[in-house]
Write an enzyme that holds these catalytic residues in place. Structure first.
Site, PDB file in Angstrom:
ATOM      1  N   TYR A  99       0.862  -1.179   0.000  1.00 12.17           N
ATOM      2  CA  TYR A  99       0.000   0.000   0.000  1.00 12.17           C
ATOM      3  C   TYR A  99       0.907   1.240   0.000  1.00 12.17           C
ATOM      4  O   TYR A  99       1.896   1.305   0.737  1.00 12.17           O
ATOM      5  CB  TYR A  99      -0.915  -0.020   1.232  1.00 12.17           C
ATOM      6  N   ASP A 171      -1.428  -7.583   5.687  1.00  7.26           N
ATOM      7  CA  ASP A 171      -2.469  -6.583   5.458  1.00  7.26           C
ATOM      8  C   ASP A 171      -3.599  -7.290   4.708  1.00  7.26           C
ATOM      9  O   ASP A 171      -3.440  -7.662   3.542  1.00  7.26           O
ATOM     10  CB  ASP A 171      -1.885  -5.407   4.661  1.00  7.26           C
TER      11      ASP A 171
HETATM   12  C1  LIG Z   1      -6.484   2.048   2.381  1.00 10.74           C
HETATM   13  C2  LIG Z   1      -5.451   1.057   2.745  1.00 10.74           C
HETATM   14  C3  LIG Z   1      -4.581   1.269   3.824  1.00 10.74           C
HETATM   15  C4  LIG Z   1      -4.588   2.562   4.608  1.00 10.74           C
HETATM   16  O1  LIG Z   1      -5.808   2.780   5.207  1.00 10.74           O
HETATM   17  P1  LIG Z   1      -6.172   4.196   5.913  1.00 10.74           P
HETATM   18  O2  LIG Z   1      -7.316   3.857   6.798  1.00 10.74           O
HETATM   19  O3  LIG Z   1      -6.504   5.123   4.787  1.00 10.74           O
HETATM   20  O4  LIG Z   1      -4.974   4.656   6.639  1.00 10.74           O
HETATM   21  C5  LIG Z   1      -3.653   0.279   4.131  1.00 10.74           C
HETATM   22  N1  LIG Z   1      -3.593  -0.859   3.426  1.00 10.74           N
HETATM   23  C6  LIG Z   1      -4.394  -1.093   2.377  1.00 10.74           C
HETATM   24  C7  LIG Z   1      -4.261  -2.376   1.625  1.00 10.74           C
HETATM   25  C8  LIG Z   1      -5.342  -0.150   2.003  1.00 10.74           C
HETATM   26  O5  LIG Z   1      -6.118  -0.378   0.940  1.00 10.74           O
END
Ligand SMILES: *Cc1c(COP(=O)(O)O)cnc(C)c1O
Length: 372
Positions: A99, A171
């Site tokens: 990300y 993630d």
């Molecule tokens: C959007 C996203 C983030 C960050 O999320 P926020 O809440 O905007 O900080 C991290 N990892 C992935 C895969 C994302 O799509």
């Protein structure tokens, strides 16, 4: 119990004083304690813990099969807490296509704090093994990854991390626990942007860490949640918990609609390539079949003719909206290269689609008229 049932009930109970079935929102910043400071009901001050946050954390720990969870005001705040829980001099292996914000945190902020990072192609297990140093403490995994939706092998990467004495963080924002369970595959921590599919309606930001065990690393993350204070509001937690009730149903529909759209695009003469792990010819298809129970709602297409042709398609859509982010009920399209700027790894011909819950026939008709 099955996921659909737990998504509705985990962390929630009928209010014993009012009988309310839907949970109340507790905006109170402070909670009555005993004269000696003891907290018989468990809450003292909302930065430390709050009933709505507890309900959300309990729910996600349950859905991911973890021992505990810690909620933050965004996934970026949650990611920051994980890196702050390491020591200066430690080393992280992260995906080249992590990300965007995660990569920026490592390169711009944590590099200055002495946290080393090596960015590798996570589909190449030999490259990951070669990146291991004796200071490696974390292997960061994100699958499927943005914007080509590459699939990486969570079990194999967790094994490499563990053999190196490191932890594996996954993630799981794109897949959600409805489609992929990283802890069961061997990961130690799961990160979520609840901003996306978990909340599911594009109207609340949030992040969350789920831990397989309440070990030292998680306790440091938990400590940073309270002392750093990047916590979500009670209303935000309530909204995310409400969204999760329909998560399994929504992910089934997102996956079904995305496959219909991907199949349509794959046959279109103006489309050079479609990146979606649900397509049998996609390089990640077999692995995704093994480690996921569905392929999700995210896909990308490459328009013949490069940047200008891609921008022209984005300018013509009517049902899709040009906007960043994903995971809401409405379909979005984005030219990632424009949004990320000169450092982008996204091809200029690429449009990213967040396939929403509109009828797939309408989405396909919209793309058909935009492609012309
Ligand atoms: C959007 C996203 C983030 C960050 O999320 P926020 O809440 O905007 O900080 C991290 N990892 C992935 C895969 C994302 O799509």
């Amino acid at each position: 119990m099955r996921l659909e049932t737990r998504a509705i009930h985990a962390g929630l109970r009928v209010d014993p004083t009012t009988g309310a079935v839907a949970p109340a929102i507790h905006p109170s910043t402070t909670f009555e304690h005993a004269p000696d400071g003891a907290c018989p009901r468990g809450w003292l001050y909302s930065r430390n813990a709050n009933p709505n946050r507890d309900a959300l954390e309990e729910c996600l720990a349950d859905l991911e099969g973890g021992a505990a969870a810690a909620a933050f005001g965004s996934a970026s705040a949650a990611t920051t807490a994980v890196f702050l829980a390491l020591e200066p001099g430690d080393h992280v292996i992260a995906p080249l296509d992590a990300y965007y914000g995660t990569g920026r945190l490592l390169r711009e902020t944590f590099a200055r704090w002495g946290l080393g990072a090596t960015f590798v192609d996570m589909q190449d297990l030999a490259a990951v093994r070669a990146a291991v140093r004796d200071t490696t403490r974390l292997v960061w995994v994100e699958t499927p990854s943005n914007p080509l939706w590459h699939v990486s092998d969570v079990a194999a990467l967790a094994e490499i991390a563990h053999a190196a004495g490191a932890r594996c963080v996954c993630d799981n924002t794109t897949a959600t626990p409805a489609l992929q369970r990283p802890l069961a595959l061997g990961a130690d921590l799961v990160v979520h942007a609840t901003t996306k599919y978990l909340a599911g309606h594009g109207d609340v930001m949030g992040g969350l860490i789920v831990a397989r065990e309440r070990d030292g690393l998680f306790e440091r993350v938990r400590g940073l949640q309270a002392t750093g204070g990047a916590v979500p509001s009670p209303f935000d937690c309530w909204l995310v918990r409400r969204g999760i009730r329909t998560l399994p149903l929504r992910m089934r529909a997102h996956s079904e609609h995305a496959l219909s759209v991907a199949t349509f695009l794959d046959d279109h003469p103006r489309v050079e390539a479609v990146h979606y792990p649900g397509l049998p010819a996609d390089p990640g298809h077999k692995l995704a079949q093994r480690q996921m129970s569905g392929f999700g709602g995210m896909l990308s297409l490459r328009v013949r003719g490069g940047r200008d042709a891609a921008l022209a398609v984005a300018a013509k859509v009517r049902v899709f909206t040009c906007a960043t982010s994903f995971g809401g009920t409405e379909s979005l399209v984005e030219h990632r290269a424009s949004v990320e700027g000169p450092a982008t790894r996204s091809p200029e011909s690429l449009l990213r689609l967040s396939v929403g819950l509109e009828h797939p026939d309408d989405l396909i008709a919209d793309l058909a008229q935009a492609l012309g």
